[in-house]
Design an enzyme around this catalytic site. Structure first.
Site, PDB file in Angstrom:
ATOM      1  N   ARG A  38     -13.507  35.179 -25.579  1.00 18.10           N
ATOM      2  CA  ARG A  38     -14.030  35.778 -26.816  1.00 18.10           C
ATOM      3  C   ARG A  38     -15.446  35.284 -27.133  1.00 18.10           C
ATOM      4  O   ARG A  38     -16.267  36.046 -27.639  1.00 18.10           O
ATOM      5  CB  ARG A  38     -13.095  35.452 -27.984  1.00 18.10           C
ATOM      6  CG  ARG A  38     -11.846  36.289 -27.949  1.00 18.10           C
ATOM      7  CD  ARG A  38     -10.903  35.955 -29.067  1.00 18.10           C
ATOM      8  NE  ARG A  38      -9.831  36.946 -29.101  1.00 18.10           N
ATOM      9  CZ  ARG A  38      -8.794  36.889 -29.916  1.00 18.10           C
ATOM     10  NH1 ARG A  38      -8.673  35.900 -30.769  1.00 18.10           N
ATOM     11  NH2 ARG A  38      -7.877  37.835 -29.888  1.00 18.10           N
ATOM     12  N   LYS A 202       8.227  41.805 -28.638  1.00 18.70           N
ATOM     13  CA  LYS A 202       8.328  42.753 -29.743  1.00 18.70           C
ATOM     14  C   LYS A 202       8.214  44.183 -29.278  1.00 18.70           C
ATOM     15  O   LYS A 202       7.169  44.612 -28.815  1.00 18.70           O
ATOM     16  CB  LYS A 202       7.216  42.469 -30.744  1.00 18.70           C
ATOM     17  CG  LYS A 202       7.590  41.398 -31.732  1.00 18.70           C
ATOM     18  CD  LYS A 202       6.705  41.509 -32.930  1.00 18.70           C
ATOM     19  CE  LYS A 202       6.865  40.303 -33.815  1.00 18.70           C
ATOM     20  NZ  LYS A 202       5.705  40.115 -34.665  1.00 18.70           N
ATOM     21  N   GLY A 360      -3.149  37.582 -25.106  1.00 13.75           N
ATOM     22  CA  GLY A 360      -3.351  36.197 -24.667  1.00 13.75           C
ATOM     23  C   GLY A 360      -2.442  35.775 -23.524  1.00 13.75           C
ATOM     24  O   GLY A 360      -2.889  35.133 -22.576  1.00 13.75           O
ATOM     25  N   GLY A 383      -3.126  42.669 -30.213  1.00 12.94           N
ATOM     26  CA  GLY A 383      -2.704  43.658 -31.206  1.00 12.94           C
ATOM     27  C   GLY A 383      -3.762  44.732 -31.405  1.00 12.94           C
ATOM     28  O   GLY A 383      -3.447  45.920 -31.511  1.00 12.94           O
TER      29      GLY A 383
HETATM   30  C1  3PG Z   1      -5.789  37.315 -32.568  1.00 10.01           C
HETATM   31  O1  3PG Z   1      -5.954  36.258 -31.974  1.00 10.01           O
HETATM   32  O2  3PG Z   1      -4.814  38.060 -32.353  1.00 10.01           O
HETATM   33  C2  3PG Z   1      -6.846  37.763 -33.530  1.00 10.01           C
HETATM   34  O3  3PG Z   1      -7.838  36.799 -33.684  1.00 10.01           O
HETATM   35  C3  3PG Z   1      -6.226  38.140 -34.846  1.00 10.01           C
HETATM   36  O4  3PG Z   1      -5.582  37.046 -35.399  1.00 10.01           O
HETATM   37  P1  3PG Z   1      -4.328  37.277 -36.336  1.00 10.01           P
HETATM   38  O5  3PG Z   1      -3.244  37.859 -35.459  1.00 10.01           O
HETATM   39  O6  3PG Z   1      -3.996  35.927 -36.891  1.00 10.01           O
HETATM   40  O7  3PG Z   1      -4.750  38.252 -37.415  1.00 10.01           O
END
Ligand code: 3PG
Ligand code: MG
Length: 404
Positions: A38, A202, A360, A383
């Site tokens: 990132r 999920k 991730g 997401g």
């Molecule tokens: C992530 O790592 O998925 C993003 O930075 C968003 O973070 P969050 O899921 O805590 O909103």
């Protein structure tokens, strides 16, 4: 793609860019960065602005501190890291709004960077709060959103803050790159055969995704915790396998099966599974057909027949999307499925296929196998990537830039 302004539409000379980045990088318990994708991807935007002698104010979240300041979730540790990566002194300030911050911004020289403290130390960040947005808006005169990982969230710095910038708002180069690569997947633009592999626990967040792919994908492979609801509605027994607690899932799946009766054969489930008698790496294991997992046992990885089936399909694909592991790959004894998938995707990419991996865990497993560099595109969103594919780019953070 709808016309959306990017940093290329502005010259940043004598301007102060307020850049929303996603520096929510995975760290170990010593706060050492495990994966800096990132950060690396955000550098081109920063460099463009610096080369034009603009000032930069970076704002980000980190973890989920629940609206309270905390050392664990401070962004301070990133200032040195960024300075080294960019070869420019990055100044840190321990707040993100208020007089003292404004003074810091004024003191900033052109070509300098100020990194502010975690936005989520204020509960207002997650509440689309107009006053918090107003305070943040004082920190720059051009708003840049380069935080793809969080663009699916209705958070103040994503959806409300840009309203204060009129025409002076745009996306950064990380965001542009993400949108362009994901576009290859929308409407089946990719070369056929197209394969989509969905894993992870999920299923609720991914059912819609299956619907948007079913019309153009040639194969949809389902693995990991996501597969058990499918097995259940087909009458199988899943023992003690973890299954998402949401009563609507089975109904939704049944509807999906009815609606797409003639297409359902493109959905491939694992045939066999490695089961364990407890949730730990040293558990006793067996390999059984996935539809007959005995009580007291749980599926923790796909079995050898499934690995072979999935890899065969992957090897014949020209376009592949992968999100989510097919087993509990953090446990070495249950990581073979996910690692085999990672290698198969890397191999077929080397032979010319286009591959896109997000989330991730999937990226971490590619790194385990040392094949992350072989993938055509690693998305910085988990997401966000899925929502982007699902909602066809009506992501809240992107809408906020398009609207005046
Ligand atoms: C992530 O790592 O998925 C993003 O930075 C968003 O973070 P969050 O899921 O805590 O909103
Ligand atoms: Mg997340």
């Amino acid at each position: 793609m709808k016309k959306i302004k990017t940093v290329y539409d502005f010259n940043f000379e004598n301007q102060t860019a307020l850049i929303r980045v996603d520096f929510n990088v995975p760290v170990n318990k010593f706060k050492k960065i495990i994966d800096d994708t990132r950060i690396q991807y955000s550098i081109p935007t920063i460099q463009k602005i610096i080369s034009e002698k603009g000032k930069i104010v970076l704002i980000s979240h980190f973890g989920r501190p629940k609206g309270k300041p905390s050392k664990t979730y401070s962004l301070k540790f990133l200032a040195d890291y960024l300075s080294k990566q960019l070869k420019i002194n990055v100044i840190f300030f321990e707040d993100c709004i208020g007089e003292a911050v404004i003074n810091k911004v004024h003191e900033l020289k052109h070509g300098e960077i100020l990194l502010l403290e975690n936005l989520r130390f204020y509960k207002e960040e997650e509440k689309e709060d107009i006053n918090f947005a107003y305070e943040l808006s004082k920190l720059g005169n051009i708003y840049v959103n380069d935080a793809f990982g969080v663009v699916h969230r209705f958070h103040t710095s994503i959806t409300i803050l840009p309203r204060f910038f009129g025409n002076k708002k745009c996306i950064g180069l990380l965001m542009k790159k993400e949108i362009q690569h994901l576009d290859q997947f929308l409407y089946g633009k990719g070369k056929k055969p197209i394969t989509v592999l969905l894993g992870g626990a999920k299923i609720s967040s991914k059912i819609e995704l299956i619907e948007s792919f079913i019309d153009f994908a040639d194969s949809i492979l389902i693995g990991g915790g996501m597969s058990y609801p499918f097995i259940k509605i087909k009458g199988g027994t899943i023992g003690n396998s973890t299954i998402e607690k949401d009563k609507t899932i089975e109904k939704t799946l049944q509807k999906l099966f009815q609606k797409y009766q003639n297409k359902i054969n493109i959905i491939h489930l694992p045939k066999d599974v490695v089961i364990a008698d407890s949730f730990k790496n040293e558990a006793n294991t067996k390999i059984v057909p996935i539809h007959s997992i005995p009580n007291g046992w749980m599926g923790l990885d796909i079995g050898p027949i499934s690995i072979k089936n999935f890899c065969n399909i992957i090897e014949k694909s020209k376009t592949i999307l992968w999100n989510g592991p097919v087993g509990v790959f953090e446990f070495s004894n249950f990581s073979l499925g996910t690692r085999s998938i990672a290698r198969a995707i890397a191999n077929v990419t080397e032979k010319g296929a286009f591959s896109l991996v997000g989330g991730g865990d999937s990226i971490a497993s590619l790194k385990m196998e040392n094949c992350d560099k072989k993938i055509s595109y690693l998305s910085t969103g988990g997401g966000a990537m899925l929502d982007c594919l699902k909602n066809n780019k009506t992501l809240p953070g992107i809408n906020a830039i398009i609207q005046k």
